[in-house]
Design a protein around this motif. Structure first.
Motif, PDB file in Angstrom:
ATOM      1  N   UNK A   1      -2.613  -3.308  -8.735  1.00 39.61           N
ATOM      2  CA  UNK A   1      -2.469  -4.709  -9.857  1.00 39.61           C
ATOM      3  C   UNK A   1      -2.307  -3.548 -11.072  1.00 39.61           C
ATOM      4  N   UNK A   2      -1.207  -3.834 -12.157  1.00 35.15           N
ATOM      5  CA  UNK A   2      -1.235  -3.389 -12.908  1.00 35.15           C
ATOM      6  C   UNK A   2      -1.713  -3.921 -13.994  1.00 35.15           C
TER       7      UNK A   2
ATOM      8  N   UNK B   1      -3.795   0.023 -10.649  1.00 36.07           N
ATOM      9  CA  UNK B   1      -4.927   0.300  -9.765  1.00 36.07           C
ATOM     10  C   UNK B   1      -4.671  -0.822  -8.559  1.00 36.07           C
ATOM     11  N   UNK B   2      -4.872   0.575  -7.395  1.00 35.45           N
ATOM     12  CA  UNK B   2      -4.236   0.426  -6.097  1.00 35.45           C
ATOM     13  C   UNK B   2      -5.626   0.292  -5.170  1.00 35.45           C
ATOM     14  N   UNK B   3      -5.664  -0.436  -4.179  1.00 37.91           N
ATOM     15  CA  UNK B   3      -6.165  -0.096  -2.442  1.00 37.91           C
ATOM     16  C   UNK B   3      -5.691  -1.001  -1.411  1.00 37.91           C
ATOM     17  N   UNK B   4      -6.875  -1.653  -0.717  1.00 34.25           N
ATOM     18  CA  UNK B   4      -6.463  -1.743   0.320  1.00 34.25           C
ATOM     19  C   UNK B   4      -6.938  -3.249   0.538  1.00 34.25           C
ATOM     20  N   UNK B   5      -7.166  -4.106  -0.471  1.00 34.78           N
ATOM     21  CA  UNK B   5      -7.206  -5.379  -0.329  1.00 34.78           C
ATOM     22  C   UNK B   5      -6.566  -5.506  -1.653  1.00 34.78           C
TER      23      UNK B   5
ATOM     24  N   UNK C   1     -10.057  -5.740  -3.459  1.00 35.86           N
ATOM     25  CA  UNK C   1     -10.690  -4.202  -4.557  1.00 35.86           C
ATOM     26  C   UNK C   1      -9.818  -4.102  -5.558  1.00 35.86           C
ATOM     27  N   UNK C   2      -8.492  -3.820  -4.916  1.00 37.83           N
ATOM     28  CA  UNK C   2      -7.566  -3.846  -6.441  1.00 37.83           C
ATOM     29  C   UNK C   2      -7.457  -4.353  -8.023  1.00 37.83           C
ATOM     30  N   UNK C   3      -8.510  -5.590  -7.831  1.00 34.79           N
ATOM     31  CA  UNK C   3      -8.407  -6.322  -9.348  1.00 34.79           C
ATOM     32  C   UNK C   3      -9.848  -6.279  -9.040  1.00 34.79           C
TER      33      UNK C   3
END
Length: 331
Positions: free
Chosen positions: A36-37, A43-47, A50-52
């Motif tokens: 997510x930019x 922001x990085x995550x598996x879902x 989580x990314x948000x």
């Protein structure tokens, strides 16, 4: 009163800037599946959820950081259980980002916490109570950790992403490093730190160090006892370690965070400069000590020229502005 005190200290600081828009880079092996930019970083995550969550933490921390430092480094927050922080840092630099901070997804953090508590002999009821409100605490932790990363990126860019640090967080004195990270937290979380300090100052005043000692003190958790405890606790592949302990195992830990925050607020209020940490941090990053900065720049910033004189002002401010206000929650 404590909550109001923290809010007022934050809102009194003007000037918020925003960074330009970012795009998630197209790479064969991203740090995590979902990106997510945000204007403040990636922001990085598996879902997606989580990314948000990571994106929200980036935005909140960046807004607070800009209030206190005028601008905020732009980086990436990666929620992962197995990504090497050095690999994350290489990814950030390859894409023109100032820093990378790797932390655990909420589910992994919860699982590690439960495992650590079971190892410590905590019963099921105690574990359930401890895990209640975990999501709220995790949001605070993410902002706190991003604060450490942004501070390192701004003043010690060569240390950002290093596997080992001389100090607890950045190469800054531990009180200053913690103060910056705590300033990224919401007022309610800051108030809890202040309450812990005030409780210690009122009931165990002998445990509160004077400024001469506090300015040079290592974080209370940097101890042989902690190293032994961590060696027995769970550790993620990304390097996050966890231990369950009561405050008595690490003397001073209950008051260290509050004293760090209060010292930063005291310096801002006494100097009349809400961004007083900027010149202090720049001087320390340049190799000076806080004492040397006071001697050369203190008067120009409305502060004394040495720590003993600053101690006298601190004692009076602490008594009138903090300890008396904290009585019964009334001003």
């Amino acid at each position: 009163m404590l909550k109001q005190f923290a809010v007022m200290a934050l809102l009194a600081i003007p000037g918020v800037a925003t960074a330009g828009d970012l795009l998630c880079p197209e790479v064969e092996a991203p740090p995590a599946p979902v990106c997510v930019s945000t204007p403040h970083g990636l922001a990085y995550a598996d879902t997606g959820e989580e990314a948000h969550r990571a994106a929200d933490a980036l935005g909140d921390a960046a807004q607070h950081y800009m209030l206190h430092f005028g601008r905020a480094p732009v980086g990436t927050l990666i929620l992962s259980t197995d990504l090497d922080p050095l690999v994350a840092n290489d990814h950030a630099r390859a894409h023109g980002l100032d820093y990378a901070q790797v932390w655990l997804p909420a589910s992994a953090k919860r699982a590690m916490t439960e495992r650590a508590m079971r190892q410590a002999g905590v019963d099921r009821a105690g574990i359930t109570r401890a895990l209640a409100g975990a999501a709220e605490r995790e949001a605070v932790t993410l902002r706190h950790e991003v604060g450490h990363a942004m501070y390192a990126a701004m003043y010690w860019p060569d240390a950002a992403g290093a596997s080992l640090q001389v100090r607890y967080g950045t190469p800054a004195p531990d009180w200053l490093d913690e103060a910056v990270a705590i300033l990224m937290e919401p007022p309610e979380a800051q108030a809890r730190h202040l309450e812990s300090f005030i409780d210690a100052a009122k009931h165990r005043p002998q445990t509160i160090p004077g400024l001469t000692d506090f300015l040079q003190a290592e974080h209370p958790v940097r101890s042989a006892a902690l190293a032994r405890a961590l060696s027995r606790g769970p550790r993620s592949g990304s390097g996050v370690q966890m231990v369950v302990a009561d405050g008595g195992e690490f003397p001073g830990v209950d008051s260290f965070y509050g004293q760090s925050l209060l010292l930063a607020l005291f310096l801002a209020e006494t100097s009349g400069d809400p961004r007083i940490l900027v010149p202090i941090s720049a001087a320390i990053a340049g190799g000076a000590t806080f004492d040397q900065w006071l001697a050369s720049e203190g008067v120009a910033h409305g502060l004394p020229i040495d720590v003993p004189a600053l101690q006298a002002l601190w004692d009076g401010w602490l008594k009138s502005q903090v300890l008396q206000r904290g009585r019964g929650g009334k001003g």
